[in-house]
Design a protein around this motif. Structure first.
Motif, PDB file in Angstrom:
ATOM      1  N   ARG A  34       0.835  -1.206   0.000  1.00  0.00           N
ATOM      2  CA  ARG A  34       0.000   0.000   0.000  1.00  0.00           C
ATOM      3  C   ARG A  34       0.867   1.252   0.000  1.00  0.00           C
ATOM      4  O   ARG A  34       0.608   2.213  -0.736  1.00  0.00           O
ATOM      5  CB  ARG A  34      -0.917  -0.036   1.229  1.00  0.00           C
ATOM      6  N   ALA A  35       1.910   1.244   0.826  1.00  0.00           N
ATOM      7  CA  ALA A  35       2.809   2.402   0.913  1.00  0.00           C
ATOM      8  C   ALA A  35       3.715   2.498  -0.308  1.00  0.00           C
ATOM      9  O   ALA A  35       4.040   3.602  -0.769  1.00  0.00           O
ATOM     10  CB  ALA A  35       3.636   2.312   2.188  1.00  0.00           C
ATOM     11  N   ALA A  36       4.129   1.348  -0.836  1.00  0.00           N
ATOM     12  CA  ALA A  36       5.061   1.333  -1.967  1.00  0.00           C
ATOM     13  C   ALA A  36       4.494   2.069  -3.178  1.00  0.00           C
ATOM     14  O   ALA A  36       5.220   2.775  -3.890  1.00  0.00           O
ATOM     15  CB  ALA A  36       5.392  -0.113  -2.338  1.00  0.00           C
ATOM     16  N   LYS A  37       3.173   1.933  -3.403  1.00  0.00           N
ATOM     17  CA  LYS A  37       2.532   2.583  -4.539  1.00  0.00           C
ATOM     18  C   LYS A  37       2.601   4.110  -4.450  1.00  0.00           C
ATOM     19  O   LYS A  37       2.534   4.812  -5.467  1.00  0.00           O
ATOM     20  CB  LYS A  37       1.074   2.148  -4.633  1.00  0.00           C
ATOM     21  N   LEU A  38       2.739   4.615  -3.231  1.00  0.00           N
ATOM     22  CA  LEU A  38       2.742   6.064  -3.019  1.00  0.00           C
ATOM     23  C   LEU A  38       4.140   6.622  -2.762  1.00  0.00           C
ATOM     24  O   LEU A  38       4.304   7.818  -2.549  1.00  0.00           O
ATOM     25  CB  LEU A  38       1.843   6.412  -1.818  1.00  0.00           C
ATOM     26  N   SER A  39       5.142   5.737  -2.790  1.00  0.00           N
ATOM     27  CA  SER A  39       6.487   6.141  -2.380  1.00  0.00           C
ATOM     28  C   SER A  39       7.285   6.846  -3.464  1.00  0.00           C
ATOM     29  O   SER A  39       8.251   7.563  -3.175  1.00  0.00           O
ATOM     30  CB  SER A  39       7.271   4.907  -1.914  1.00  0.00           C
ATOM     31  N   GLY A  40       6.930   6.618  -4.738  1.00  0.00           N
ATOM     32  CA  GLY A  40       7.695   7.189  -5.838  1.00  0.00           C
ATOM     33  C   GLY A  40       9.007   6.476  -6.094  1.00  0.00           C
ATOM     34  O   GLY A  40       9.853   6.966  -6.851  1.00  0.00           O
ATOM     35  N   VAL A  41       9.184   5.300  -5.489  1.00  0.00           N
ATOM     36  CA  VAL A  41      10.413   4.515  -5.653  1.00  0.00           C
ATOM     37  C   VAL A  41      10.238   3.565  -6.843  1.00  0.00           C
ATOM     38  O   VAL A  41       9.171   2.968  -7.017  1.00  0.00           O
ATOM     39  CB  VAL A  41      10.713   3.717  -4.363  1.00  0.00           C
ATOM     40  N   PRO A  42      11.274   3.395  -7.689  1.00  0.00           N
ATOM     41  CA  PRO A  42      11.176   2.501  -8.857  1.00  0.00           C
ATOM     42  C   PRO A  42      10.781   1.076  -8.474  1.00  0.00           C
ATOM     43  O   PRO A  42      11.145   0.576  -7.399  1.00  0.00           O
ATOM     44  CB  PRO A  42      12.587   2.538  -9.447  1.00  0.00           C
ATOM     45  N   GLY A  43      10.069   0.411  -9.381  1.00  0.00           N
ATOM     46  CA  GLY A  43       9.543  -0.921  -9.117  1.00  0.00           C
ATOM     47  C   GLY A  43      10.603  -1.961  -8.807  1.00  0.00           C
ATOM     48  O   GLY A  43      10.401  -2.829  -7.960  1.00  0.00           O
ATOM     49  N   GLY A  44      11.755  -1.889  -9.504  1.00  0.00           N
ATOM     50  CA  GLY A  44      12.813  -2.861  -9.259  1.00  0.00           C
ATOM     51  C   GLY A  44      13.337  -2.786  -7.837  1.00  0.00           C
ATOM     52  O   GLY A  44      13.557  -3.807  -7.178  1.00  0.00           O
ATOM     53  N   THR A  45      13.519  -1.582  -7.338  1.00  0.00           N
ATOM     54  CA  THR A  45      13.987  -1.391  -5.964  1.00  0.00           C
ATOM     55  C   THR A  45      12.942  -1.869  -4.980  1.00  0.00           C
ATOM     56  O   THR A  45      13.260  -2.496  -3.959  1.00  0.00           O
ATOM     57  CB  THR A  45      14.305   0.097  -5.702  1.00  0.00           C
ATOM     58  N   LEU A  46      11.669  -1.610  -5.274  1.00  0.00           N
ATOM     59  CA  LEU A  46      10.585  -2.046  -4.394  1.00  0.00           C
ATOM     60  C   LEU A  46      10.526  -3.566  -4.291  1.00  0.00           C
ATOM     61  O   LEU A  46      10.338  -4.121  -3.206  1.00  0.00           O
ATOM     62  CB  LEU A  46       9.243  -1.508  -4.900  1.00  0.00           C
ATOM     63  N   SER A  47      10.720  -4.249  -5.413  1.00  0.00           N
ATOM     64  CA  SER A  47      10.698  -5.715  -5.415  1.00  0.00           C
ATOM     65  C   SER A  47      11.868  -6.273  -4.615  1.00  0.00           C
ATOM     66  O   SER A  47      11.728  -7.244  -3.868  1.00  0.00           O
ATOM     67  CB  SER A  47      10.750  -6.241  -6.851  1.00  0.00           C
TER      68      SER A  47
END
Length: 489
Positions: A34-47
């Motif tokens: 939920r927070a990741a979608k709003l973080s503005g961080v690239p998807g690769g880093t999030l994964s």
């Protein structure tokens, strides 16, 4: 039920939750997503950040006093090594499994980031009920587990630093440190391989009460925010609030104690066998003495009400509710019965995602675990620093500070034409000792983290839990980005 499929369905953790509510691990992942979608961080880093880096599962035999052997199962999870060492407690519980330590390790990563403690997250556990073993057997189990960690490079001052958790304390941490030293005789920083140790073994003053004190500091800070006062109708003063604490262990006891010492009214305490409620207020110190003597709240006071169902305490009237016991204590089955205006998560994962949404819609302020109970890891960080510096905090400067203040006071007295009393002089001159510095560092850390969480919540128009996760994700992402992401491409 296989360990990896267990849904935390002990009697204590399923009372409040529906069967279809997510596991503890899934809950942490849902909050993260939920927070990741709003973080503005690239998807690769999030994964990369979402996944657990390393898992260790070991088994070893232990000889019992009757000559029989028992095979012990133990775990250690390292969620993120973006900063080293990784940090996280070791719990002794029959409910420990890989899924639980993964969830707790993930939460530790985000917790450290929220309060700017430069560690990655980890967690460990041994699948035993410590009450069923003698002290000698517990020592053998602890030392054997530590030996496994040493052999697999899952422990060390610069690698992985455990701490106490459910079912463990300073005694076990002392055994761990001593065992590590036997395998690393030339490591001058060996004391830094574990925190939460006794003072005689390199521990730090203030560590015992750190998590409960952090809970107090955090909730006191949120009470002072006009936005919280508007939502709750509270004055913002600690002395004006009533508090219920679920769990009378280390975290719950000290949280209740610090609130009481600062003028709040403790109206309820919950424990495993029963809970106690008194709208006129409870004396925390006297209640603890009674509980230690009788292992129960029963017969404490004729005016207090005993609640036979332990979770009933969560549903009583109060201003602040502090669940400081187990996971999944507030779910869809009891979220509509909560009467508190603020919920401060002293435990890890006490509110399920669906219950969290429901409580927020009702206007109840939820102060999340990854922020509120980070006092323990903050003071563990201070202990680790002490062990690496090989000097007690305050030793080098206490007397120098006192001498400087005496000279200043002499000048003030001369100009003012009045001598201070001996008590006044001692109060003003007193130099900071280790406990003073630990308390000061913890208070400053919690205030800063709470303010950052509030600011992000306002900027993104989200609840405080989502805001804390966003802050954690963004801070960790910066470390990954600035380090260059070796071998990622």
């Amino acid at each position: 039920m296989p360990a990896m499929l267990r849904y935390m369905t002990t009697a204590a953790t399923q009372t409040a939750s529906n069967p279809d509510e997510p596991t503890f691990l899934k809950s942490v992942e849902l909050y993260y997503d939920r927070a990741a979608k709003l973080s503005g961080v690239p998807g690769g880093t999030l994964s990369h950040l979402r996944a657990v880096d390393a898992l260790l599962r070991v088994t070893f035999p232990i000889e019992l006093e009757d000559g029989k052997y028992e095979v012990i199962e133990a775990y250690r999870a390292q969620h993120s090594r973006h900063r080293l060492p990784v940090k996280g407690g070791i719990r002794y519980s029959e409910e420990v499994d890989l899924q639980e330590v993964e969830a707790l390790a993930s939460l530790m990563t985000y917790k450290c980031a929220v309060v700017d403690v430069p560690f990655g997250g980890a967690k460990g556990g041994i699948k035993i009920d410590p009450k069923k073993y003698t002290v000698e057997q517990l020592e053998r189990i602890t030392r054997r587990y530590t030996m496994e960690l040493c052999q697999k490079k899952f422990i060390g001052p610069g690698i992985d630093v455990p701490a106490p958790d459910v079912g463990t304390g300073p005694r076990e941490m002392s055994w761990i440190m001593d065992t590590y030293r036997q395998f690393n005789v030339d490591d001058v920083n060996a004391a830094g391989c574990v925190t939460g140790k006794p003072l005689s073994q390199g521990g730090v003053r203030g560590r015992t009460e750190a998590t409960g004190l952090g809970v107090y500091y955090g909730l006191r800070e949120f009470l002072s925010y006009p936005q919280v006062q508007k939502r709750t109708g509270l004055s913002g003063k600690v002395k004006d609030v009533s508090v219920i604490v679920q769990g009378f262990g280390n975290v719950g006891y000290y949280a209740a104690k610090f609130f009481e010492n600062n003028g709040a009214k403790i109206v309820g305490i919950g424990e495993r066998d029963c809970s106690i409620y008194d709208p006129n207020g409870l004396n925390v110190e006297e209640l603890q003495k009674h509980y230690k003597a009788h292992s129960s709240f029963r017969n404490f006071s004729a005016t207090s009400k005993i609640l036979e169902e332990p979770t009933e305490i969560l549903e009583q009237e109060c201003d602040i509710l502090i669940p400081a016991a187990l996971e999944r204590q507030i779910g869809l089955r009891n979220a509509d019965k909560i009467k508190a205006k603020i919920i401060g998560e002293g435990a890890n994962g006490p509110v399920t995602p669906a219950a969290h949404e429901y409580l927020e819609k009702r206007g109840i302020v939820v102060v999340p675990d990854l922020l509120l109970n980070a006092g323990g890891v903050t003071v563990s960080y201070f202990e680790w620093l002490k062990n690496l510096s090989h000097v007690r905090f305050g030793r080098m400067n206490k007397k120098f500070d006192e001498s400087s203040r005496r000279k200043l006071l002499d000048l003030v007295e001369t100009n003012a034409g009045r001598e201070l009393t001996e008590l006044e002089r001692k109060t003003i001159v007193h130099g900071a000792e280790e406990a003073d510095l630990i308390y000061s560092g913890l208070e400053d850390t919690m205030i800063q983290a709470c303010q950052e969480t509030k600011q992000t919540a306002e900027l993104k128009n989200v609840d405080y839990r989502t805001a804390a996760y966003i802050n954690a994700i963004q801070k960790i992402a910066v470390v990954y980005k600035d380090s260059g992401m070796l071998f990622m491409k």
